[in-house]
Structure formats: C-alpha cells, structure tokens
Design a protein around this motif. Structure first.
Motif, short mmCIF file in Angstrom:
data_model
loop_
_atom_site.label_atom_id
_atom_site.label_comp_id
_atom_site.label_asym_id
_atom_site.label_seq_id
_atom_site.Cartn_x
_atom_site.Cartn_y
_atom_site.Cartn_z
N MET A 87 0.96 -1.11 -0.11
CA MET A 87 0.17 0.17 -0.16
C MET A 87 0.91 1.16 -0.08
O MET A 87 0.53 2.23 -0.55
CB MET A 87 -0.85 -0.06 1.12
CG MET A 87 -1.91 -1.06 1.17
SD MET A 87 -2.97 -1.10 2.54
CE MET A 87 -3.98 0.25 2.55
N GLU A 91 0.32 3.66 -3.42
CA GLU A 91 -0.36 4.67 -3.36
C GLU A 91 0.05 5.94 -4.39
O GLU A 91 -0.40 6.58 -5.26
CB GLU A 91 -0.30 5.28 -2.11
CG GLU A 91 -1.37 6.54 -1.96
CD GLU A 91 -1.63 6.86 -0.36
OE1 GLU A 91 -2.72 7.30 -0.24
OE2 GLU A 91 -0.62 7.10 0.21
N VAL A 117 -6.22 0.77 -1.59
CA VAL A 117 -5.74 1.93 -2.05
C VAL A 117 -6.59 2.64 -3.14
O VAL A 117 -7.09 3.74 -2.81
CB VAL A 117 -4.25 2.00 -2.62
CG1 VAL A 117 -3.68 3.19 -2.99
CG2 VAL A 117 -3.17 1.55 -1.32
N LEU A 121 -9.03 6.12 -3.08
CA LEU A 121 -8.79 7.21 -3.81
C LEU A 121 -9.75 7.39 -4.89
O LEU A 121 -9.64 8.30 -5.73
CB LEU A 121 -7.52 6.90 -4.54
CG LEU A 121 -6.27 6.97 -3.73
CD1 LEU A 121 -4.90 6.48 -4.42
CD2 LEU A 121 -5.94 8.34 -3.06
#
Length: 382
Positions: A87, A91, A117, A121
């Motif tokens: 992660m 990211e 992730v 987002l």
C-alpha cells in the motif's frame, strides 16, 4: 521508462500482478484486451510479492507475458508488513497514473492492498475470480477474497456458485458477471508447448518413472507447523513406495522443511525433490501424472481441466466446482485418510469428472469485452 501522460479519450486500466497464479490469470487478460478491446490503454504493475527468478521471470517467458511497466519490488514479509508495504509503495504510483480503473486477480496480499488503495482514492476496482469461498476465515486468502469483493465495482466469477456467495454478502447482482476461468485460458493456450515429463526431469538430473504422482505443498497451514509437515511428509514417503512422487518444492516449503529437520525425507529414493519449475514444465508433469496431491487452488482447477485425479490436502476448498463437477477430492490433512484415498485412486483410476461451464479458453475475451463496455459507459456519464 513508463510515460504516465494520459492519452485523451482512451480509458486507462491498471492491471496488478504479484504472484505465480496471478501471472497465469493476467497473461490471457492482456492478450484479450489487445485483441478485442485495443481502445483500452493497459498498464501492467508488478508488486514484487514473488521475486524468485524461477517463479517469476521464467513464468513471464513461458506465458508470453510482457514485462511489467512498473515493479514495486516489495518482496516477502509477514502478512501485515507485506500488505502495508504494498500500500505504501503503490499509493504514489496510483496517484501519478490516475487510472480509470484497477483490475486485480486472485486472492494474494497484493490483490487486497492495491484494491484498498484504489477504492480509498475513489478509483473503481475490478476483481477477476470473485466470489470464491472456502468458509475458512483462518486462511489469509479468504480474508483477501471477501474484502476485495466488497471493494469492487465489477466482479468476474469463474464458476456458477460464486454468484450465490456474492449475493449472500450483499453484492448487487448487476455488478456480477460470470466470465469463466482465465487460468484455463492459459492452460489451453500453452498445452501444445508443455514440456514432456522425461525432458523436464532429465534437465534436473532425474530419469522419469513409468508412472508417478505429483506433489505440491505451500499453504502456511500445512508447512508452517513442523508437526503437521512431518506427518504429511511421512505419509508421502509411505505412498511413494507404491507410486514414485515428483515434488517441486516451493521456496517457503523448502525453508520450513530445513527448519523442521526433514531433509531425510527428501533423500527418500522414491520422492524426487525438484526446484521450483516453470509453467510449461509443471503443465507437462501434471498432464503425465496418475495422481496429483496439492494444497494449491490453481492446481485443483488445472487438474480438472486436464482430467487428472487430484487430492486436495486441505479440509476445504474455495473451488467447489472442481469437486462437484471435476476430478478433485478434498482429502483433508490426516495422513491415514490421505493414504486411503490415494490408494483408492490408484486402484480405480479416480474421478472422471467433466469440464465446468465457460472453462473453454475464452474467459479473458469475455472479461475484456465487458470491461471495455463498462469503462466506455462510465466515461460518458456526466
């Protein structure tokens, strides 16, 4: 060097791979997008969860899979460390690329980490091989499956029973699409190039027995407990007196065998210890085996497609269609039961089975076509 500049008007799909089974699933998917949906721009990201050359580079070559555009080079570690590190590294890459959707396959830590992730987002997640359930929450893979499905906007299933699992967990029906099994796409595509068992074994300094069984072990529940591993290996040594066993040893399993002081079992003359093998070598060994003993989900599927009897050395399976329709039997982990069922297979020839629906070599094409239409609709929404 990958150029992250978006190409106007073309949907951008980021595809994630991490481990050996992921590669076998992703190869036909990428080929299908190139063939039936070339309007979709595809980026391939490897998290580096598996980094052993024999289990990674050779597979890319065997499967005709192009090199990844990005490799996070995460490596191994505990489940928590590995998931967190994926992660952390993923990211900023995701933010820079800003894909329209992220496609993940299977049930490894990278599958969940990248899905989590992406979802946080605001990016849509597509899960290939959704809805498989063993019912055993102590398996890390089961946690990864359940959570990834909950995060996904588009879910592709490989067997008919998976839809019921997803509906029971509250997944909206319109998000679920039965596409078939992409692992079998790879198998059918590569089968003509499978390495004959004699050739594969000679390359590793062994003669090929006239009849043999094939053994694989890698699940933590089997190999991390020294007592259970010792009991399983004692049963395999016993079985090998009746049927020689070929044993390609996963790096994790090799380490645990050494740690448990079980090297003597590997010197048993009827158990041929082998290094990790390439996909085409394994395909040839499976095709020529009288019996396969495994704790691998993918091998349960491959043996069903090949019509080879399989005993799963676990107490459950997330691929029940391989039992209800295929050649697989869940043998458990008790040595006496495993030996009894193995000897029954040798006596009778084992289950004949049939090929499940949509295990026809065209699953990836269905996935690519449905995904392309789905992405096109999303891009035209106000």
């Amino acid at each position: 060097m990958y150029d992250p500049v978006p190409q106007s008007g073309r949907p951008h799909l980021l595809c994630v791979v991490a481990a050996r089974p992921n590669l076998m699933k992703m190869a036909p998917i990428l080929a299908a997008f190139a063939q039936v949906a070339p309007q979709v721009r595809v980026t391939l990201l490897h998290t580096g969860q598996h980094y052993d050359a024999a289990m990674n580079d050779q597979l890319f070559a065997d499967l005709g899979l192009r090199a990844p555009d990005i490799n996070l080079e995460v490596g191994s570690g505990s489940h928590a460390w590995q998931t967190a590190e994926i992660m952390r590294r993923y990211e900023p890459v995701h933010i820079e690329l800003a894909p329209d959707a992220v496609l993940v396959v299977g049930d490894v830590n990278s599958t969940l980490a990248c899905a989590l992730v992406a979802a946080k987002l605001g990016t849509a997640v597509i899960h290939v091989e959704a809805g498989l359930r063993s019912g055993e929450r102590s398996m890390p893979e089961e946690i990864n499956r359940v959570l990834t499905d909950q995060l996904s906007s588009l879910l592709f299933t490989s067997e008919t029973g998976a839809r019921a699992n997803l509906l029971r967990e509250g997944i909206v029906d319109e998000r679920i699409h039965f596409a078939g099994n992409v692992m079998i796409d790879s198998l059918l595509r590569q089968l003509p190039d499978a390495v004959p068992p004699r050739v594969a074994l000679q390359a590793h300094g062994h003669d090929c027995p006239p009849a043999y069984g094939l053994l694989t072990l890698h699940r933590p529940s089997n190999v991390d407990d020294g007592a259970r591993l010792a009991a399983l290996m004692a049963a395999m040594a016993d079985l090998s007196r009746q049927l020689p066993l070929l044993f390609p040893i996963h790096p994790r399993t090799r380490a645990m065998l050494d740690q448990a002081g079980l090297g003597e079992v590997l010197r048993h003359r009827a158990i041929l210890a082998l290094p990790p093998l390439g996909y085409l070598e394994m395909l040839g060994l499976m095709q020529g085996a009288r019996l396969v003993l495994t704790d691998s989900g993918g091998i349960q599927e491959e043996t069903t497609a090949l019509g080879i009897p399989c005993l799963t050395l676990r107490d459950n399976t997330e691929r029940p269609v391989t039992v209800s329709e295929g050649t697989n039997t869940v043998a458990g982990t008790q040595p006496a039961m495993i030996l009894a069922q193995a000897r029954e297979v040798l006596r009778t020839g084992g289950k004949r089975g049939r090929i499940p629906q949509y295990w026809d070599g065209h699953a990836a094409e269905r996935i690519a076509a449905t995904t392309a239409q789905w992405l096109a609709r999303r891009m035209t929404l106000p």
